[in-house]
Design an enzyme around this catalytic site. Sequence first.
Site, PDB file in Angstrom:
ATOM      1  N   HIS A 242     -49.018  19.495 -12.183  1.00  0.00           N
ATOM      2  CA  HIS A 242     -48.297  19.791 -10.951  1.00  0.00           C
ATOM      3  C   HIS A 242     -47.696  18.536 -10.317  1.00  0.00           C
ATOM      4  CE1 HIS A 242     -46.583  22.444  -8.134  1.00  0.00           C
ATOM      5  NE2 HIS A 242     -46.821  21.515  -7.240  1.00  0.00           N
ATOM      6  N   TYR A 246     -43.518  16.858  -9.044  1.00  0.00           N
ATOM      7  CA  TYR A 246     -43.078  16.039  -7.904  1.00  0.00           C
ATOM      8  C   TYR A 246     -42.654  14.645  -8.364  1.00  0.00           C
ATOM      9  CZ  TYR A 246     -44.564  19.917  -5.169  1.00  0.00           C
ATOM     10  OH  TYR A 246     -44.665  21.182  -4.669  1.00  0.00           O
ATOM     11  N   HIS A 393     -37.983  30.328 -12.065  1.00  0.00           N
ATOM     12  CA  HIS A 393     -38.331  29.405 -10.962  1.00  0.00           C
ATOM     13  C   HIS A 393     -38.050  27.958 -11.348  1.00  0.00           C
ATOM     14  CE1 HIS A 393     -40.811  26.968  -8.295  1.00  0.00           C
ATOM     15  NE2 HIS A 393     -41.575  26.610  -9.319  1.00  0.00           N
ATOM     16  N   PHE A 394     -38.538  27.558 -12.529  1.00  0.00           N
ATOM     17  CA  PHE A 394     -38.454  26.106 -12.752  1.00  0.00           C
ATOM     18  C   PHE A 394     -37.086  25.650 -13.240  1.00  0.00           C
ATOM     19  CE2 PHE A 394     -40.776  26.950 -16.906  1.00  0.00           C
ATOM     20  CZ  PHE A 394     -39.848  26.413 -17.778  1.00  0.00           C
ATOM     21  N   HIS A 395     -36.221  26.602 -13.620  1.00  0.00           N
ATOM     22  CA  HIS A 395     -34.863  26.143 -13.917  1.00  0.00           C
ATOM     23  C   HIS A 395     -34.090  25.894 -12.631  1.00  0.00           C
ATOM     24  CE1 HIS A 395     -35.724  26.931 -18.107  1.00  0.00           C
ATOM     25  NE2 HIS A 395     -34.686  26.151 -18.365  1.00  0.00           N
ATOM     26  N   ARG A 456     -42.607  35.188 -21.084  1.00  0.00           N
ATOM     27  CA  ARG A 456     -41.963  33.895 -21.282  1.00  0.00           C
ATOM     28  C   ARG A 456     -42.393  33.334 -22.630  1.00  0.00           C
ATOM     29  NH1 ARG A 456     -45.009  29.194 -17.725  1.00  0.00           N
ATOM     30  NH2 ARG A 456     -43.579  27.918 -18.960  1.00  0.00           N
ATOM     31  N   ARG A 457     -41.728  32.302 -23.098  1.00  0.00           N
ATOM     32  CA  ARG A 457     -42.069  31.599 -24.334  1.00  0.00           C
ATOM     33  C   ARG A 457     -42.266  32.562 -25.498  1.00  0.00           C
ATOM     34  NH1 ARG A 457     -46.628  27.309 -22.294  1.00  0.00           N
ATOM     35  NH2 ARG A 457     -45.153  25.732 -21.632  1.00  0.00           N
TER      36      ARG A 457
HETATM   37 FE1  HAS Z   1     -43.197  25.105  -9.245  1.00  0.00          FE
HETATM   38  C1  HAS Z   1     -44.669  26.626 -11.961  1.00  0.00           C
HETATM   39  C2  HAS Z   1     -45.201  26.875  -7.127  1.00  0.00           C
HETATM   40  C3  HAS Z   1     -41.904  23.370  -6.553  1.00  0.00           C
HETATM   41  C4  HAS Z   1     -41.464  23.071 -11.407  1.00  0.00           C
HETATM   42  N1  HAS Z   1     -43.077  24.903 -11.284  1.00  0.00           N
HETATM   43  C5  HAS Z   1     -43.742  25.647 -12.216  1.00  0.00           C
HETATM   44  C6  HAS Z   1     -43.378  25.211 -13.533  1.00  0.00           C
HETATM   45  C7  HAS Z   1     -42.494  24.173 -13.372  1.00  0.00           C
HETATM   46  C8  HAS Z   1     -42.312  23.996 -11.958  1.00  0.00           C
HETATM   47  C9  HAS Z   1     -41.849  23.354 -14.468  1.00  0.00           C
HETATM   48  O1  HAS Z   1     -47.781  28.526  -7.320  1.00  0.00           O
HETATM   49  C10 HAS Z   1     -43.827  25.849 -14.845  1.00  0.00           C
HETATM   50  C11 HAS Z   1     -44.906  25.096 -15.533  1.00  0.00           C
HETATM   51  C12 HAS Z   1     -45.232  25.792 -16.833  1.00  0.00           C
HETATM   52  O2  HAS Z   1     -44.596  25.493 -17.850  1.00  0.00           O
HETATM   53  O3  HAS Z   1     -46.100  26.660 -16.830  1.00  0.00           O
HETATM   54  N2  HAS Z   1     -43.468  25.148  -7.221  1.00  0.00           N
HETATM   55  C13 HAS Z   1     -44.318  25.969  -6.557  1.00  0.00           C
HETATM   56  C14 HAS Z   1     -44.185  25.743  -5.124  1.00  0.00           C
HETATM   57  C15 HAS Z   1     -43.259  24.749  -4.973  1.00  0.00           C
HETATM   58  C16 HAS Z   1     -42.823  24.376  -6.297  1.00  0.00           C
HETATM   59  C17 HAS Z   1     -44.920  26.458  -4.039  1.00  0.00           C
HETATM   60  N3  HAS Z   1     -41.920  23.544  -9.027  1.00  0.00           N
HETATM   61  C18 HAS Z   1     -41.540  22.979  -7.834  1.00  0.00           C
HETATM   62  C19 HAS Z   1     -40.664  21.873  -8.094  1.00  0.00           C
HETATM   63  C20 HAS Z   1     -40.535  21.789  -9.478  1.00  0.00           C
HETATM   64  C21 HAS Z   1     -41.341  22.844 -10.031  1.00  0.00           C
HETATM   65  C22 HAS Z   1     -40.044  21.005  -7.031  1.00  0.00           C
HETATM   66  C23 HAS Z   1     -39.774  20.835 -10.325  1.00  0.00           C
HETATM   67  C24 HAS Z   1     -39.094  19.840  -9.898  1.00  0.00           C
HETATM   68  N4  HAS Z   1     -44.641  26.469  -9.503  1.00  0.00           N
HETATM   69  C25 HAS Z   1     -45.377  27.047  -8.497  1.00  0.00           C
HETATM   70  C26 HAS Z   1     -46.402  27.919  -9.082  1.00  0.00           C
HETATM   71  C27 HAS Z   1     -46.270  27.833 -10.468  1.00  0.00           C
HETATM   72  C28 HAS Z   1     -45.151  26.926 -10.694  1.00  0.00           C
HETATM   73  C29 HAS Z   1     -47.399  28.727  -8.393  1.00  0.00           C
HETATM   74  C30 HAS Z   1     -47.133  28.505 -11.528  1.00  0.00           C
HETATM   75  C31 HAS Z   1     -46.474  29.705 -12.071  1.00  0.00           C
HETATM   76  C32 HAS Z   1     -47.270  30.268 -13.220  1.00  0.00           C
HETATM   77  O4  HAS Z   1     -47.871  31.327 -13.030  1.00  0.00           O
HETATM   78  O5  HAS Z   1     -47.308  29.688 -14.305  1.00  0.00           O
HETATM   79  C33 HAS Z   1     -42.830  24.168  -3.635  1.00  0.00           C
HETATM   80  O6  HAS Z   1     -43.169  22.810  -3.547  1.00  0.00           O
HETATM   81  C34 HAS Z   1     -41.422  24.425  -3.326  1.00  0.00           C
HETATM   82  C35 HAS Z   1     -41.060  23.997  -1.919  1.00  0.00           C
HETATM   83  C36 HAS Z   1     -39.569  24.010  -1.729  1.00  0.00           C
HETATM   84  C37 HAS Z   1     -38.930  24.480  -0.670  1.00  0.00           C
HETATM   85  C38 HAS Z   1     -37.419  24.451  -0.647  1.00  0.00           C
HETATM   86  C39 HAS Z   1     -36.873  23.416   0.333  1.00  0.00           C
HETATM   87  C40 HAS Z   1     -35.381  23.412   0.250  1.00  0.00           C
HETATM   88  C41 HAS Z   1     -34.600  22.323   0.365  1.00  0.00           C
HETATM   89  C42 HAS Z   1     -33.114  22.505   0.260  1.00  0.00           C
HETATM   90  C43 HAS Z   1     -32.464  22.399   1.621  1.00  0.00           C
HETATM   91  C44 HAS Z   1     -31.109  22.950   1.576  1.00  0.00           C
HETATM   92  C45 HAS Z   1     -30.145  22.579   2.420  1.00  0.00           C
HETATM   93  C46 HAS Z   1     -28.853  23.329   2.358  1.00  0.00           C
HETATM   94  C47 HAS Z   1     -30.306  21.509   3.437  1.00  0.00           C
HETATM   95  C48 HAS Z   1     -39.641  25.036   0.483  1.00  0.00           C
HETATM   96  C49 HAS Z   1     -35.109  20.944   0.595  1.00  0.00           C
HETATM   97  C50 HAS Z   1     -27.730  22.444   1.905  1.00  0.00           C
HETATM   98  C51 HAS Z   1     -26.459  23.032   2.342  1.00  0.00           C
HETATM   99  C52 HAS Z   1     -25.340  22.948   1.645  1.00  0.00           C
HETATM  100  C53 HAS Z   1     -24.091  23.358   2.232  1.00  0.00           C
HETATM  101  C54 HAS Z   1     -25.328  22.498   0.261  1.00  0.00           C
END
Ligand code: HAS
Length: 568
Positions: A242, A246, A393-395, A456-457
Amino acid sequence: MQAAQAQPAPARLAFPSLDMLRSERNLVGAHIFTALIALTIGIFMGPFQAFHRAPAFVNTFLGNIPVFSYYYQAVTVHGVMMALFFTTLFIVGFSYFVTQRSLQRPLVAMPLAWVAYALMLVGLVLLVFTLSNDVQRSSVLYTFYPPMIAPAMFYIGLVLLIVGSWIAVFLTFFTYNAWRKEHPGERAPLAVFGIIVNYLMWFIASLAVAVEVLFMLLPVSLGLIKNTDPQLARILFWFFGHPLVYFWLIPAYVSWYTMLPKQAGGRLYSDPLARVAFIMLLLFSIPVGVHHLYVDPGVSNVAKAVHAFLTFIVAVPSFMTAFNIGASLEIASRNNGGKGFWGFIFKQRWNDPVVASQLVALLLFLAGGITGLMQASAQINITLHNTSWVPGHFHTTLGGAVAMTYFGILYWLLPMILGKGLFSKKVGMWQALTWLVGMVIFGFTMGEAGLSGAPRRADLANSPYLSETAGMWLNGSAIGGMILFVSVVLLFVNIIGTIFSKKPVEYEPVISTRTEVDSPKILENWKVWIGIVIVLCLIAWGPVIVQGFDTVNGFNSAPFTPSGAPLP
Ligand code: HAS
């Protein structure tokens, strides 16, 4: 007076604004180009996997879709090259660039940086060799869960990558320390602060995967021990896995916080708030990994509840980032003549690929973050865990927020390394926009396919258990894959075009050598934060690891090759 004269002069460097020092160009350039080699090997596997999983594509092309000799080889190549090698090499190269320029000093020991690079390069070569040479045994995916056991070369390659990155980590720490000694009481520039957080977290987290590889997997692969323990290995992997996500994200945050506001025409809304977000990522990114293990029988429900709670907390710094960067972009849009909500959207510099890529990254991160929070709930996760929802999600996080920010960085960093202007801003802008469209379609359809039961996979297209609805969504994800393929071609047109470009360098890197706003001193008291990380890890991971040990049977599971055949 005499004592003061005996002090060595501070190691200060003056960097040219549009050019690079030779040592800088060589080192940063070597890392970025090697990262691009890993990217080239890995990235084209992506669309072809999407084609391979789509019934309509497989039936039309009678299964003749070039995806290497077999699907699991392609998934492994894609995951290992993109998620492990491209990212790590890019992060190390970018971090060297930012650290040296922000602190205006060279690394404390440049030759060691080259040793680190050489280790990572040899690691890459070993992985490429084993993935193409011993296909059946090395196709263990980027998570390399036992009881699948890969050839020793696979693990040795990974060990070299990690050890190389550790050397880079300590070089950066020592360089920062030397700067601190010369600047007592001063706050480090925000970009360096973010990099230090990232490297601290990476070092602590990667200790677990080092134990897994060195004491559990490599010895089985070498025939030194006969059995290994899949549950304990998975626990150790996700202690690391995890924070790994980050580790990819924080360099993107460094760019969003310290570069994008100026590139977009504004300024960062709040520097101290950004520092608090970085510290929260340091504290909470490690004690949450059990959310990858909700379906594992060998992890207690109490641990699952604790990690679920902390998972919702680790999202808070990202919400803070959304607010901080959103406010910074609001300032930029007003400076660009915008008013109201539509001004916020349309008065951004969409025609500049450096900015457009990062805006696309932010938009995709909204989708990726929300889907992450949805699957962080244990009950929902049980339904989604092994489905294509998770790659959806992760893409949008790794392939969206992270990759597009790295490409945005590449659009100014590559010209500097080559000493030539970017081939085409228009091509860069279209690359960003096609990536947005392709990734939205891909992420959405993979998510829907997962909800309809597509695992998946799995090499699915003609499997009897794939429902018609899931097949339809997978066909949709192949369309997303096709658009992403176009986007990748545009990216390479710009990379190759820039190599042969005759234009002058145009982008000046946005580097701040001083903090403009003071922040609480405690934020840079690393002993406090490391202490808290250790306590949190002991509370959240201690019982999980102890429970993971099978004290009755020891290492109780036989090793298998990916094809299912027991090892001789
Ligand atoms: Fe995740 C599985 C939960 C963030 C990557 N995640 C994965 C896997 C990957 C991955 C690769 O709870 C699969 C691993 C595998 O092969 O099995 N993930 C989360 C949560 C967050 C999160 C709660 N993940 C990420 C990030 C990743 C990433 C970042 C890569 C860089 N994830 C999970 C969970 C799994 C999981 C479960 C397990 C699933 C399973 O069952 O296998 C959080 O940290 C996300 C918080 C993000 C936000 C969004 C903030 C938005 C922002 C944009 C602002 C936009 C603006 C608009 C200002 C709250 C900052 C701009 C305006 C314009 C006009 C352009």
